[in-house]
Design a protein around this motif. Structure first.
Motif, short mmCIF file in Angstrom:
data_model
loop_
_atom_site.label_atom_id
_atom_site.label_comp_id
_atom_site.label_asym_id
_atom_site.label_seq_id
_atom_site.Cartn_x
_atom_site.Cartn_y
_atom_site.Cartn_z
N GLU A 120 0.80 -1.23 0.00
CA GLU A 120 0.00 0.00 0.00
C GLU A 120 0.84 1.28 0.00
O GLU A 120 0.37 2.33 -0.44
N ASN A 121 2.07 1.21 0.49
CA ASN A 121 2.92 2.39 0.51
C ASN A 121 3.85 2.48 -0.69
O ASN A 121 4.65 3.42 -0.79
N ASN A 122 3.78 1.51 -1.59
CA ASN A 122 4.60 1.57 -2.81
C ASN A 122 4.08 2.66 -3.72
O ASN A 122 2.88 2.93 -3.78
N THR A 123 4.97 3.28 -4.46
CA THR A 123 4.61 4.48 -5.22
C THR A 123 4.78 4.32 -6.73
O THR A 123 4.69 5.30 -7.47
N GLY A 124 5.06 3.09 -7.18
CA GLY A 124 5.20 2.86 -8.62
C GLY A 124 3.85 2.58 -9.26
O GLY A 124 2.80 3.03 -8.79
N ILE A 125 3.87 1.82 -10.34
CA ILE A 125 2.64 1.48 -11.04
C ILE A 125 1.64 0.84 -10.09
O ILE A 125 2.01 0.08 -9.19
N ILE A 126 0.38 1.17 -10.25
CA ILE A 126 -0.71 0.50 -9.53
C ILE A 126 -1.26 -0.60 -10.43
O ILE A 126 -1.72 -0.32 -11.54
N VAL A 127 -1.20 -1.84 -9.95
CA VAL A 127 -1.81 -2.95 -10.67
C VAL A 127 -3.06 -3.34 -9.91
O VAL A 127 -3.00 -3.83 -8.77
N ASN A 128 -4.20 -3.09 -10.53
CA ASN A 128 -5.50 -3.27 -9.90
C ASN A 128 -6.15 -4.52 -10.48
O ASN A 128 -6.48 -4.56 -11.66
N PHE A 129 -6.31 -5.56 -9.64
CA PHE A 129 -6.94 -6.79 -10.09
C PHE A 129 -8.45 -6.73 -9.82
O PHE A 129 -8.86 -6.59 -8.67
N ALA A 130 -9.25 -6.82 -10.87
CA ALA A 130 -10.70 -6.90 -10.72
C ALA A 130 -11.04 -8.36 -10.47
O ALA A 130 -11.01 -9.19 -11.39
N PHE A 131 -11.34 -8.69 -9.22
CA PHE A 131 -11.53 -10.10 -8.83
C PHE A 131 -12.88 -10.25 -8.15
O PHE A 131 -13.18 -9.55 -7.20
N ASN A 132 -13.68 -11.17 -8.65
CA ASN A 132 -15.10 -11.27 -8.30
C ASN A 132 -15.75 -9.91 -8.50
O ASN A 132 -16.44 -9.38 -7.63
N TYR A 133 -15.50 -9.36 -9.67
CA TYR A 133 -15.97 -8.02 -10.01
C TYR A 133 -17.08 -8.08 -11.05
O TYR A 133 -17.01 -8.87 -12.00
N GLY A 134 -18.08 -7.23 -10.88
CA GLY A 134 -19.11 -7.01 -11.89
C GLY A 134 -19.49 -5.55 -11.88
O GLY A 134 -19.66 -4.95 -10.80
N GLY A 135 -19.62 -4.94 -13.04
CA GLY A 135 -19.90 -3.51 -13.13
C GLY A 135 -21.22 -3.12 -12.50
O GLY A 135 -21.31 -2.09 -11.81
N ARG A 136 -22.26 -3.92 -12.74
CA ARG A 136 -23.56 -3.59 -12.14
C ARG A 136 -23.49 -3.71 -10.62
O ARG A 136 -24.01 -2.85 -9.89
N GLY A 137 -22.87 -4.77 -10.14
CA GLY A 137 -22.71 -4.94 -8.70
C GLY A 137 -21.90 -3.83 -8.07
O GLY A 137 -22.18 -3.41 -6.93
N ASP A 138 -20.92 -3.32 -8.79
CA ASP A 138 -20.10 -2.21 -8.33
C ASP A 138 -20.97 -0.98 -8.10
O ASP A 138 -20.87 -0.31 -7.06
N ILE A 139 -21.84 -0.69 -9.06
CA ILE A 139 -22.72 0.48 -8.94
C ILE A 139 -23.72 0.30 -7.81
O ILE A 139 -23.98 1.24 -7.04
N VAL A 140 -24.28 -0.90 -7.68
CA VAL A 140 -25.22 -1.18 -6.59
C VAL A 140 -24.53 -1.02 -5.23
O VAL A 140 -25.08 -0.42 -4.29
N HIS A 141 -23.32 -1.55 -5.13
CA HIS A 141 -22.55 -1.43 -3.88
C HIS A 141 -22.33 0.03 -3.51
O HIS A 141 -22.51 0.44 -2.35
N ALA A 142 -21.96 0.84 -4.50
CA ALA A 142 -21.73 2.27 -4.25
C ALA A 142 -23.03 2.96 -3.84
O ALA A 142 -23.05 3.80 -2.92
N ALA A 143 -24.13 2.61 -4.51
CA ALA A 143 -25.43 3.23 -4.19
C ALA A 143 -25.87 2.89 -2.77
O ALA A 143 -26.35 3.77 -2.03
N LYS A 144 -25.68 1.63 -2.37
CA LYS A 144 -26.06 1.23 -1.01
C LYS A 144 -25.24 1.98 0.03
O LYS A 144 -25.75 2.39 1.08
N THR A 145 -23.95 2.16 -0.26
CA THR A 145 -23.08 2.89 0.65
C THR A 145 -23.54 4.35 0.79
O THR A 145 -23.60 4.90 1.90
#
Length: 232
Positions: A120-145
């Motif tokens: 988390e404190n590394n400052t180089g490239i960010i490699v973001n793994f989308a794991f058990n990810y779904g775009g619709r679920g992402d939006i629903v999660h944000a809306a619930k929050t």
């Protein structure tokens, strides 16, 4: 076409199973080949100056695949990060995870959490793994929050803006991708970064992901390969 490398490139790593089948191998062997090529794509992204690389590793729809294939995919991050995490630390690579990790097997969830916390404190490239990810679920999660924030009096409904909504997506403070690349010949988004891709350039390649090289990545973003890393 970019005069310089885009800040954020996202890749739908499609075609691993078909790559294996074409070679009379199992789909799992195709996924393993894809994981090896993923290492080279991370190397190429660093060389090209990409700041954020998001890789669609496991979608929320992938649970419907045969159980042996799902079990293999759940074990793959364990083998991958046990091998690569020390290198990621040496190379100043930061790991992020976008997706709902709650349903994952304990060992898979733990290794993903360790990769994130260790880097988390590394400052180089960010490699973001989308794991058990779904775009619709992402939006629903944000809306619930956001609903909970309003209900608890932390914000008012008038505070809900596109900018605040984006902050509550799994990608959080990451910039939206400039380009989304899909390998494997399919020309669709497949529930990937639906909110974040509103203005993204889309690039489709017929090449199965295990054959998608750094040189091809450079071509996709309109850059010249900078060294032999990219042809590996």
């Amino acid at each position: 076409m970019y005069k310089s490398s885009p800040d954020h490139v996202a890749i739908i790593m499609d075609g691993n199973g078909r790559w294996g089948k074409k070679r009379r191998l199992s789909r799992s062997e195709g996924h393993y080949a894809g994981s090896k090529q993923m290492e080279k794509i991370i190397d190429a992204s660093i060389e090209l100056g990409i700041k954020v690389l998001t890789l669609y590793a496991f979608s929320s729809e992938n649970w419907s695949r045969p159980s042996d294939e799902v079990n293999y995919l759940m074990g793959l991050p364990i083998r991958f990060f046990n091998k690569k995490l020390p290198e990621f630390m040496r190379r100043n690579i930061q790991i992020r995870i976008s997706g709902n990790t709650v349903p994952l097997p304990d060992k898979t969830r733990e290794v993903l959490a360790k990769a994130v916390s260790s880097t988390e404190n590394n400052t180089g490239i960010i490699v973001n793994f989308a794991f058990n990810y779904g775009g619709r679920g992402d939006i629903v999660h944000a809306a619930k929050t956001l609903i909970e924030e309003v209900r608890n009096g932390k914000i008012s409904k008038d505070d809900i803006t596109e900018e605040r909504m984006q902050q509550y997506l799994y990608t959080g403070d990451l910039p939206s991708p400039n380009m989304i690349i899909r390998t494997g010949g399919e020309k669709r988004i497949s529930n990937f970064l639906l909110w974040q891709s509103a203005e993204s350039e889309l690039y489709f390649s017929d090449v199965f992901f295990p054959d998608f090289t750094g040189e091809m990545l450079a071509e996709a973003i309109g850059q010249q390969p900078v060294n032999t890393y990219l042809s590996g």
